[in-house]
Motif scaffolding. Structure first.
Motif, PDB file in Angstrom:
ATOM      1  N   TYR A   1      88.017  63.938  -7.812  1.00 22.25           N
ATOM      2  CA  TYR A   1      87.033  63.606  -6.776  1.00 22.25           C
ATOM      3  C   TYR A   1      87.277  62.203  -6.210  1.00 22.25           C
ATOM      4  O   TYR A   1      87.692  61.303  -6.933  1.00 22.25           O
ATOM      5  CB  TYR A   1      85.611  63.644  -7.349  1.00 22.25           C
ATOM      6  CG  TYR A   1      85.150  65.017  -7.759  1.00 22.25           C
ATOM      7  CD1 TYR A   1      84.913  66.013  -6.817  1.00 22.25           C
ATOM      8  CD2 TYR A   1      84.922  65.318  -9.096  1.00 22.25           C
ATOM      9  CE1 TYR A   1      84.469  67.263  -7.197  1.00 22.25           C
ATOM     10  CE2 TYR A   1      84.477  66.565  -9.484  1.00 22.25           C
ATOM     11  CZ  TYR A   1      84.252  67.547  -8.531  1.00 22.25           C
ATOM     12  OH  TYR A   1      83.812  68.782  -8.911  1.00 22.25           O
TER      13      TYR A   1
ATOM     14  N   ASP B   1      78.496  72.787   3.842  1.00 21.99           N
ATOM     15  CA  ASP B   1      78.968  74.042   4.435  1.00 21.99           C
ATOM     16  C   ASP B   1      79.388  73.740   5.865  1.00 21.99           C
ATOM     17  O   ASP B   1      78.541  73.434   6.714  1.00 21.99           O
ATOM     18  CB  ASP B   1      77.845  75.074   4.383  1.00 21.99           C
ATOM     19  CG  ASP B   1      78.250  76.436   4.933  1.00 21.99           C
ATOM     20  OD1 ASP B   1      79.341  76.549   5.538  1.00 21.99           O
ATOM     21  OD2 ASP B   1      77.470  77.384   4.763  1.00 21.99           O
TER      22      ASP B   1
ATOM     23  N   GLU C   1      86.829  70.659  -0.996  1.00 23.37           N
ATOM     24  CA  GLU C   1      85.372  70.782  -0.980  1.00 23.37           C
ATOM     25  C   GLU C   1      84.738  69.417  -0.738  1.00 23.37           C
ATOM     26  O   GLU C   1      85.321  68.391  -1.048  1.00 23.37           O
ATOM     27  CB  GLU C   1      84.836  71.435  -2.263  1.00 23.37           C
ATOM     28  CG  GLU C   1      85.044  70.645  -3.518  1.00 23.37           C
ATOM     29  CD  GLU C   1      86.358  70.897  -4.232  1.00 23.37           C
ATOM     30  OE1 GLU C   1      86.372  70.804  -5.453  1.00 23.37           O
ATOM     31  OE2 GLU C   1      87.376  71.159  -3.569  1.00 23.37           O
ATOM     32  N   GLN C   2      83.547  69.435  -0.148  1.00 27.25           N
ATOM     33  CA  GLN C   2      82.871  68.194   0.222  1.00 27.25           C
ATOM     34  C   GLN C   2      81.417  68.255  -0.221  1.00 27.25           C
ATOM     35  O   GLN C   2      80.770  69.298  -0.117  1.00 27.25           O
ATOM     36  CB  GLN C   2      82.935  67.985   1.731  1.00 27.25           C
ATOM     37  CG  GLN C   2      84.350  67.876   2.247  1.00 27.25           C
ATOM     38  CD  GLN C   2      84.426  67.865   3.762  1.00 27.25           C
ATOM     39  OE1 GLN C   2      83.641  68.497   4.440  1.00 27.25           O
ATOM     40  NE2 GLN C   2      85.413  67.138   4.280  1.00 27.25           N
ATOM     41  N   TYR C   3      80.913  67.112  -0.709  1.00 25.01           N
ATOM     42  CA  TYR C   3      79.550  67.027  -1.211  1.00 25.01           C
ATOM     43  C   TYR C   3      78.845  65.838  -0.568  1.00 25.01           C
ATOM     44  O   TYR C   3      79.459  64.821  -0.274  1.00 25.01           O
ATOM     45  CB  TYR C   3      79.543  66.847  -2.734  1.00 25.01           C
ATOM     46  CG  TYR C   3      80.266  67.944  -3.467  1.00 25.01           C
ATOM     47  CD1 TYR C   3      79.618  69.116  -3.830  1.00 25.01           C
ATOM     48  CD2 TYR C   3      81.614  67.808  -3.786  1.00 25.01           C
ATOM     49  CE1 TYR C   3      80.289  70.135  -4.496  1.00 25.01           C
ATOM     50  CE2 TYR C   3      82.294  68.816  -4.455  1.00 25.01           C
ATOM     51  CZ  TYR C   3      81.623  69.977  -4.806  1.00 25.01           C
ATOM     52  OH  TYR C   3      82.290  70.970  -5.458  1.00 25.01           O
TER      53      TYR C   3
ATOM     54  N   TRP D   1      82.912  80.941   3.920  1.00 21.72           N
ATOM     55  CA  TRP D   1      82.866  79.717   3.124  1.00 21.72           C
ATOM     56  C   TRP D   1      82.387  80.108   1.749  1.00 21.72           C
ATOM     57  O   TRP D   1      81.391  80.813   1.601  1.00 21.72           O
ATOM     58  CB  TRP D   1      81.917  78.711   3.762  1.00 21.72           C
ATOM     59  CG  TRP D   1      81.662  77.494   2.946  1.00 21.72           C
ATOM     60  CD1 TRP D   1      82.492  76.431   2.808  1.00 21.72           C
ATOM     61  CD2 TRP D   1      80.512  77.196   2.174  1.00 21.72           C
ATOM     62  NE1 TRP D   1      81.924  75.489   1.988  1.00 21.72           N
ATOM     63  CE2 TRP D   1      80.698  75.935   1.586  1.00 21.72           C
ATOM     64  CE3 TRP D   1      79.325  77.876   1.903  1.00 21.72           C
ATOM     65  CZ2 TRP D   1      79.765  75.342   0.762  1.00 21.72           C
ATOM     66  CZ3 TRP D   1      78.398  77.284   1.082  1.00 21.72           C
ATOM     67  CH2 TRP D   1      78.615  76.031   0.523  1.00 21.72           C
TER      68      TRP D   1
ATOM     69  N   THR E   1      84.581  64.092  -2.020  1.00 18.85           N
ATOM     70  CA  THR E   1      85.471  65.215  -1.752  1.00 18.85           C
ATOM     71  C   THR E   1      86.191  65.624  -3.025  1.00 18.85           C
ATOM     72  O   THR E   1      86.453  64.806  -3.905  1.00 18.85           O
ATOM     73  CB  THR E   1      86.527  64.852  -0.692  1.00 18.85           C
ATOM     74  OG1 THR E   1      87.318  63.762  -1.168  1.00 18.85           O
ATOM     75  CG2 THR E   1      85.866  64.475   0.619  1.00 18.85           C
TER      76      THR E   1
ATOM     77  N   PRO F   1      81.141  78.610  -1.817  1.00 15.19           N
ATOM     78  CA  PRO F   1      80.777  77.387  -2.536  1.00 15.19           C
ATOM     79  C   PRO F   1      81.558  77.287  -3.835  1.00 15.19           C
ATOM     80  O   PRO F   1      81.909  78.298  -4.432  1.00 15.19           O
ATOM     81  CB  PRO F   1      79.276  77.544  -2.792  1.00 15.19           C
ATOM     82  CG  PRO F   1      79.003  79.004  -2.676  1.00 15.19           C
ATOM     83  CD  PRO F   1      80.044  79.563  -1.754  1.00 15.19           C
ATOM     84  N   THR F   2      81.848  76.072  -4.254  1.00 16.26           N
ATOM     85  CA  THR F   2      82.583  75.881  -5.496  1.00 16.26           C
ATOM     86  C   THR F   2      81.700  76.084  -6.714  1.00 16.26           C
ATOM     87  O   THR F   2      82.187  76.368  -7.786  1.00 16.26           O
ATOM     88  CB  THR F   2      83.214  74.485  -5.573  1.00 16.26           C
ATOM     89  OG1 THR F   2      82.180  73.521  -5.470  1.00 16.26           O
ATOM     90  CG2 THR F   2      84.229  74.287  -4.472  1.00 16.26           C
TER      91      THR F   2
ATOM     92  N   GLU G   1      76.427  70.682  -1.578  1.00 15.87           N
ATOM     93  CA  GLU G   1      77.764  70.998  -1.094  1.00 15.87           C
ATOM     94  C   GLU G   1      77.681  71.228   0.414  1.00 15.87           C
ATOM     95  O   GLU G   1      76.791  71.931   0.894  1.00 15.87           O
ATOM     96  CB  GLU G   1      78.336  72.211  -1.807  1.00 15.87           C
ATOM     97  CG  GLU G   1      79.780  72.434  -1.456  1.00 15.87           C
ATOM     98  CD  GLU G   1      80.473  73.441  -2.342  1.00 15.87           C
ATOM     99  OE1 GLU G   1      81.687  73.630  -2.137  1.00 15.87           O
ATOM    100  OE2 GLU G   1      79.834  74.040  -3.215  1.00 15.87           O
TER     101      GLU G   1
ATOM    102  N   ASP H   1      73.402  74.056  -0.957  1.00 17.27           N
ATOM    103  CA  ASP H   1      74.322  73.644   0.085  1.00 17.27           C
ATOM    104  C   ASP H   1      73.538  73.148   1.289  1.00 17.27           C
ATOM    105  O   ASP H   1      72.339  73.374   1.416  1.00 17.27           O
ATOM    106  CB  ASP H   1      75.274  74.781   0.473  1.00 17.27           C
ATOM    107  CG  ASP H   1      74.543  76.012   0.992  1.00 17.27           C
ATOM    108  OD1 ASP H   1      73.681  76.528   0.267  1.00 17.27           O
ATOM    109  OD2 ASP H   1      74.826  76.444   2.121  1.00 17.27           O
TER     110      ASP H   1
END
Length: 169
Positions: A126, A166, A151-153, A70, A146, A72-73, A164, A79
């Protein structure tokens, strides 16, 4: 101040304003317009409907994350393991994966990132989803946001801070 000095000051102010405007245009990464950039990043036309769910895979031409890894962006964002989220957030992530139905009609709307707490992306990149808050009479403060590449927050404080998500843990 003489009229010559006033003229010089006026010209200097106008040149500064033009330079600032040019800088704003250059920071647009060469895109013709924000709508065109958003359309290109989502695969939609600039005038067509925007998807309410994130894409399941990155767009063509991007490098996939390492096998089993994974990435991270934004390394500056902390995370959180998916298993550490409240059960309602995990439920929301499941609804997002299925494409709905969502409990609130505003779920899936574009999240504008006005607070600039997520990486800067084109408008429409987003989308936000409500995480049910037990005992709350309204939508509450918890959300999943998203990004266009999946990616998801998580935010528990109505966009005051983000983590973020994980999915590996």
């Amino acid at each position: 101040m003489t009229s010559k000095n006033r003229l010089f000051t006026l010209v200097a102010v106008l040149l500064c304003a033009l330079a600032a405007l040019a800088g704003c245009q250059l920071s647009n990464d060469g895109a013709d317009s924000p709508k065109a950039t958003a359309a290109a990043s989502t695969g939609a036309s600039a005038t067509g409907p925007k998807p309410s769910a994130p894409k399941s895979s990155p767009p063509a031409g991007t490098t996939p994350p390492p096998a089993g890894g994974w990435v991270p962006t934004d390394a500056a964002l902390a995370d959180v393991c998916r298993t550490k989220l409240p059960a309602q957030a995990v439920d929301t992530l499941g609804l997002i994966a299925k494409g709905g139905p969502y409990p609130y009609r505003s779920d899936g709307i574009v999240f504008e990132n006005r607070e600039n707490r997520l990486p800067r992306k084109a408008s429409g990149y987003y989308h936000e989803y409500t995480v049910v808050t037990p005992g709350s009479g309204d939508r509450g403060a918890r959300r999943v946001v998203t990004g266009g590449t999946g990616e998801q927050y998580w935010t528990a404080d109505h966009y005051g801070s983000f983590l973020e998500i994980d999915a590996r843990c």
